[in-house]
Design a protein around this motif. Structure first.
Motif, short mmCIF file in Angstrom:
data_model
loop_
_atom_site.label_atom_id
_atom_site.label_comp_id
_atom_site.label_asym_id
_atom_site.label_seq_id
_atom_site.Cartn_x
_atom_site.Cartn_y
_atom_site.Cartn_z
N PHE A 131 0.83 -1.20 0.00
CA PHE A 131 0.00 0.00 0.00
C PHE A 131 0.86 1.25 0.00
N LEU A 132 0.30 2.29 -0.60
CA LEU A 132 0.93 3.61 -0.63
C LEU A 132 -0.12 4.62 -0.20
N ASP A 133 0.17 5.38 0.85
CA ASP A 133 -0.81 6.38 1.26
C ASP A 133 -0.23 7.77 1.44
N ALA A 134 1.08 7.91 1.35
CA ALA A 134 1.68 9.25 1.43
C ALA A 134 1.49 9.97 0.09
N ASP A 135 1.24 11.26 0.15
CA ASP A 135 0.99 12.04 -1.06
C ASP A 135 2.07 11.83 -2.12
N GLU A 136 3.33 11.92 -1.73
CA GLU A 136 4.42 11.81 -2.69
C GLU A 136 4.51 10.40 -3.30
N ASP A 137 4.11 9.39 -2.56
CA ASP A 137 4.14 8.02 -3.08
C ASP A 137 2.99 7.75 -4.05
N ARG A 138 1.87 8.40 -3.83
CA ARG A 138 0.69 8.20 -4.68
C ARG A 138 0.69 9.06 -5.94
N ALA A 139 1.53 10.06 -5.98
CA ALA A 139 1.49 11.06 -7.06
C ALA A 139 1.54 10.43 -8.46
N ALA A 140 2.46 9.53 -8.70
CA ALA A 140 2.59 8.93 -10.03
C ALA A 140 1.37 8.09 -10.40
N TYR A 141 0.72 7.49 -9.42
CA TYR A 141 -0.45 6.65 -9.68
C TYR A 141 -1.69 7.50 -9.93
N ASN A 142 -1.68 8.72 -9.43
CA ASN A 142 -2.82 9.63 -9.61
C ASN A 142 -2.66 10.53 -10.83
N ALA A 143 -1.60 10.34 -11.58
CA ALA A 143 -1.34 11.19 -12.75
C ALA A 143 -1.74 10.49 -14.05
N GLU A 144 -2.18 11.27 -14.99
CA GLU A 144 -2.43 10.80 -16.35
C GLU A 144 -1.36 11.45 -17.22
N GLU A 145 -0.70 10.67 -18.05
CA GLU A 145 0.51 11.10 -18.76
C GLU A 145 0.37 12.43 -19.51
N ARG A 146 -0.76 12.68 -20.12
CA ARG A 146 -0.91 13.91 -20.90
C ARG A 146 -1.27 15.11 -20.05
N GLY A 147 -1.62 14.86 -18.78
CA GLY A 147 -1.99 15.96 -17.90
C GLY A 147 -3.43 16.41 -18.04
N GLU A 177 -7.24 11.59 -7.52
CA GLU A 177 -7.25 12.04 -6.14
C GLU A 177 -7.37 10.88 -5.16
N SER A 178 -7.03 9.68 -5.59
CA SER A 178 -7.18 8.52 -4.73
C SER A 178 -6.33 8.67 -3.47
N PRO A 179 -6.94 8.42 -2.31
CA PRO A 179 -6.20 8.53 -1.05
C PRO A 179 -5.37 7.31 -0.72
N LEU A 180 -5.53 6.22 -1.51
CA LEU A 180 -4.84 4.98 -1.19
C LEU A 180 -4.60 4.18 -2.46
N VAL A 181 -3.35 3.76 -2.64
CA VAL A 181 -2.99 2.87 -3.74
C VAL A 181 -2.65 1.52 -3.13
N LEU A 182 -3.33 0.49 -3.60
CA LEU A 182 -3.07 -0.86 -3.12
C LEU A 182 -2.36 -1.63 -4.22
N ARG A 183 -1.29 -2.35 -3.83
CA ARG A 183 -0.47 -3.11 -4.76
C ARG A 183 -0.36 -4.54 -4.27
N PRO A 184 -1.40 -5.35 -4.44
CA PRO A 184 -1.37 -6.73 -3.95
C PRO A 184 -0.32 -7.56 -4.68
N ALA A 185 0.12 -8.62 -4.02
CA ALA A 185 1.12 -9.52 -4.60
C ALA A 185 0.52 -10.86 -5.01
N THR A 186 -0.71 -11.13 -4.60
CA THR A 186 -1.34 -12.43 -4.90
C THR A 186 -2.81 -12.24 -5.25
N THR A 187 -3.38 -13.25 -5.88
CA THR A 187 -4.81 -13.19 -6.19
C THR A 187 -5.65 -13.22 -4.91
N ASP A 188 -5.16 -13.89 -3.87
CA ASP A 188 -5.87 -13.89 -2.60
C ASP A 188 -5.95 -12.49 -2.02
#
Length: 171
Positions: A31-47, A52-63
Protein backbone atom coordinates in the motif's frame (compact mmCIF):
# COMPACT_ATOMS: atom_id res chain seq x y z
CA UNK A 1 -22.87 -7.45 4.28
CA UNK A 2 -22.80 -10.32 6.72
CA UNK A 3 -25.17 -8.54 9.12
CA UNK A 4 -27.97 -8.49 6.54
CA UNK A 5 -27.63 -4.78 5.76
CA UNK A 6 -26.70 -3.69 2.25
CA UNK A 7 -23.22 -2.21 1.77
CA UNK A 8 -22.92 1.58 1.75
CA UNK A 9 -23.59 3.32 -1.54
CA UNK A 10 -20.61 3.64 -3.88
CA UNK A 11 -18.85 6.93 -3.37
CA UNK A 12 -18.69 6.61 0.40
CA UNK A 13 -15.61 8.25 1.90
CA UNK A 14 -12.67 6.06 2.87
CA UNK A 15 -13.16 5.62 6.61
CA UNK A 16 -10.31 4.90 9.01
CA UNK A 17 -11.71 1.39 9.55
CA UNK A 18 -11.80 0.70 5.81
CA UNK A 19 -8.29 2.09 5.37
CA UNK A 20 -6.96 -0.16 8.16
CA UNK A 21 -8.72 -3.22 6.75
CA UNK A 22 -7.40 -2.57 3.24
CA UNK A 23 -3.83 -2.10 4.45
CA UNK A 24 -4.10 -5.33 6.47
CA UNK A 25 -5.31 -7.20 3.35
CA UNK A 26 -1.95 -6.60 1.63
CA UNK A 27 1.57 -6.88 3.01
CA UNK A 28 3.68 -3.91 4.12
CA UNK A 29 4.87 -3.31 0.52
CA UNK A 30 1.30 -3.48 -0.73
CA UNK A 31 0.00 0.00 0.00
CA UNK A 32 0.93 3.61 -0.63
CA UNK A 33 -0.81 6.38 1.26
CA UNK A 34 1.68 9.25 1.43
CA UNK A 35 0.99 12.04 -1.06
CA UNK A 36 4.42 11.81 -2.69
CA UNK A 37 4.14 8.02 -3.08
CA UNK A 38 0.69 8.20 -4.68
CA UNK A 39 1.49 11.06 -7.06
CA UNK A 40 2.59 8.93 -10.03
CA UNK A 41 -0.45 6.65 -9.68
CA UNK A 42 -2.82 9.63 -9.61
CA UNK A 43 -1.34 11.19 -12.75
CA UNK A 44 -2.43 10.80 -16.35
CA UNK A 45 0.51 11.10 -18.76
CA UNK A 46 -0.91 13.91 -20.90
CA UNK A 47 -1.99 15.96 -17.90
CA UNK A 48 -5.65 16.02 -18.92
CA UNK A 49 -6.82 14.26 -15.76
CA UNK A 50 -5.60 14.35 -12.19
CA UNK A 51 -6.50 11.54 -9.81
CA UNK A 52 -7.25 12.04 -6.14
CA UNK A 53 -7.18 8.52 -4.73
CA UNK A 54 -6.20 8.53 -1.05
CA UNK A 55 -4.84 4.98 -1.19
CA UNK A 56 -2.99 2.87 -3.74
CA UNK A 57 -3.07 -0.86 -3.12
CA UNK A 58 -0.47 -3.11 -4.76
CA UNK A 59 -1.37 -6.73 -3.95
CA UNK A 60 1.12 -9.52 -4.60
CA UNK A 61 -1.34 -12.43 -4.90
CA UNK A 62 -4.81 -13.19 -6.19
CA UNK A 63 -5.87 -13.89 -2.60
CA UNK A 64 -4.89 -10.34 -1.67
CA UNK A 65 -6.83 -8.98 -4.66
CA UNK A 66 -9.90 -10.95 -3.57
CA UNK A 67 -9.59 -9.65 0.00
CA UNK A 68 -9.30 -6.05 -1.20
CA UNK A 69 -12.33 -6.35 -3.47
CA UNK A 70 -14.38 -7.93 -0.68
CA UNK A 71 -13.48 -5.14 1.76
CA UNK A 72 -14.23 -2.46 -0.83
CA UNK A 73 -17.60 -4.01 -1.57
CA UNK A 74 -18.47 -4.17 2.12
CA UNK A 75 -17.56 -0.50 2.62
CA UNK A 76 -19.04 0.76 -0.67
CA UNK A 77 -15.65 1.86 -2.00
CA UNK A 78 -15.15 2.05 -5.75
CA UNK A 79 -12.08 0.30 -7.14
CA UNK A 80 -10.10 1.63 -10.10
CA UNK A 81 -7.88 -1.11 -11.58
CA UNK A 82 -4.53 0.12 -12.82
CA UNK A 83 -1.70 -1.59 -14.64
CA UNK A 84 1.22 0.31 -16.10
CA UNK A 85 -0.87 3.50 -16.16
CA UNK A 86 -0.04 4.00 -19.84
CA UNK A 87 -3.60 4.52 -21.06
CA UNK A 88 -4.48 7.86 -22.61
CA UNK A 89 -8.21 8.08 -21.95
CA UNK A 90 -8.30 8.66 -18.18
CA UNK A 91 -9.71 5.23 -17.38
CA UNK A 92 -7.12 4.53 -14.65
CA UNK A 93 -7.60 7.88 -12.87
CA UNK A 94 -9.37 7.62 -9.54
CA UNK A 95 -11.46 10.15 -7.63
CA UNK A 96 -10.98 11.07 -3.97
CA UNK A 97 -13.44 8.42 -2.76
CA UNK A 98 -11.95 5.58 -4.85
CA UNK A 99 -8.92 3.36 -4.34
CA UNK A 100 -6.42 2.36 -7.00
CA UNK A 101 -5.76 -1.35 -7.32
CA UNK A 102 -2.42 -1.56 -9.13
CA UNK A 103 -1.32 -5.04 -10.19
CA UNK A 104 2.34 -4.23 -10.87
CA UNK A 105 3.61 -6.56 -8.15
CA UNK A 106 1.83 -9.51 -9.76
CA UNK A 107 4.43 -9.88 -12.49
CA UNK A 108 5.53 -13.51 -12.61
CA UNK A 109 5.78 -15.61 -15.73
CA UNK A 110 4.34 -18.81 -14.29
CA UNK A 111 4.85 -21.21 -17.17
CA UNK A 112 6.03 -21.38 -20.76
CA UNK A 113 5.00 -24.33 -22.92
CA UNK A 114 6.96 -24.20 -26.18
CA UNK A 115 5.24 -27.31 -27.54
CA UNK A 116 1.79 -25.72 -27.34
CA UNK A 117 3.13 -22.16 -27.81
CA UNK A 118 1.49 -20.89 -24.62
CA UNK A 119 2.53 -18.80 -21.64
CA UNK A 120 0.87 -18.36 -18.30
CA UNK A 121 1.61 -14.92 -16.85
CA UNK A 122 0.27 -12.70 -14.11
CA UNK A 123 -1.60 -9.50 -14.94
CA UNK A 124 1.24 -7.18 -13.92
CA UNK A 125 3.83 -8.60 -16.32
CA UNK A 126 5.44 -5.92 -18.47
CA UNK A 127 4.85 -6.57 -22.18
CA UNK A 128 8.54 -6.36 -23.14
CA UNK A 129 9.41 -8.92 -20.44
CA UNK A 130 6.85 -11.31 -21.93
CA UNK A 131 8.29 -10.76 -25.42
CA UNK A 132 11.82 -11.49 -24.13
CA UNK A 133 10.77 -14.63 -22.26
CA UNK A 134 8.91 -15.88 -25.35
CA UNK A 135 11.94 -15.23 -27.54
CA UNK A 136 14.18 -17.06 -25.05
CA UNK A 137 11.85 -20.07 -25.42
CA UNK A 138 12.01 -19.90 -29.24
CA UNK A 139 8.56 -18.31 -29.51
CA UNK A 140 7.14 -15.02 -30.71
CA UNK A 141 4.76 -12.90 -28.66
CA UNK A 142 3.66 -10.54 -31.43
CA UNK A 143 1.84 -7.81 -29.48
CA UNK A 144 3.90 -4.65 -29.88
CA UNK A 145 2.96 -1.22 -28.55
CA UNK A 146 4.80 2.06 -28.05
CA UNK A 147 4.48 1.57 -24.28
CA UNK A 148 5.73 -2.05 -24.30
CA UNK A 149 8.47 -1.26 -21.76
CA UNK A 150 5.93 -0.10 -19.15
CA UNK A 151 2.47 -1.39 -20.13
CA UNK A 152 1.22 -4.51 -18.38
CA UNK A 153 -0.44 -7.50 -19.97
CA UNK A 154 -3.54 -7.22 -17.78
CA UNK A 155 -4.22 -3.77 -19.20
CA UNK A 156 -3.42 -4.93 -22.73
CA UNK A 157 -5.94 -7.74 -22.48
CA UNK A 158 -8.63 -5.73 -20.68
CA UNK A 159 -8.55 -3.03 -23.37
CA UNK A 160 -8.16 -5.46 -26.27
CA UNK A 161 -4.99 -3.64 -27.36
CA UNK A 162 -3.99 -4.76 -30.84
CA UNK A 163 -0.75 -2.93 -31.43
CA UNK A 164 1.20 -2.56 -34.63
CA UNK A 165 1.24 -6.28 -35.51
CA UNK A 166 -2.53 -6.82 -35.25
CA UNK A 167 -3.12 -7.00 -39.01
CA UNK A 168 -0.32 -9.52 -39.48
CA UNK A 169 -1.04 -11.83 -36.55
CA UNK A 170 -4.62 -11.03 -35.52
CA UNK A 171 -5.98 -9.78 -32.23
Amino acid sequence: MADGHPPPAPGAALSDAARRALKAAVDAKGFLDADEDRAAYNAEERGYYQGESPLVLRPATTDQVAAVVKICHGHGIAVVPQGGNTGLCGGAVAAVDQIILNLGRMNAVRAIDPVNATMTVEAGCILSDIQTRAEDAGLLFPLSLAAEGTCQIGGNLSTNAGGIQVLRYGN
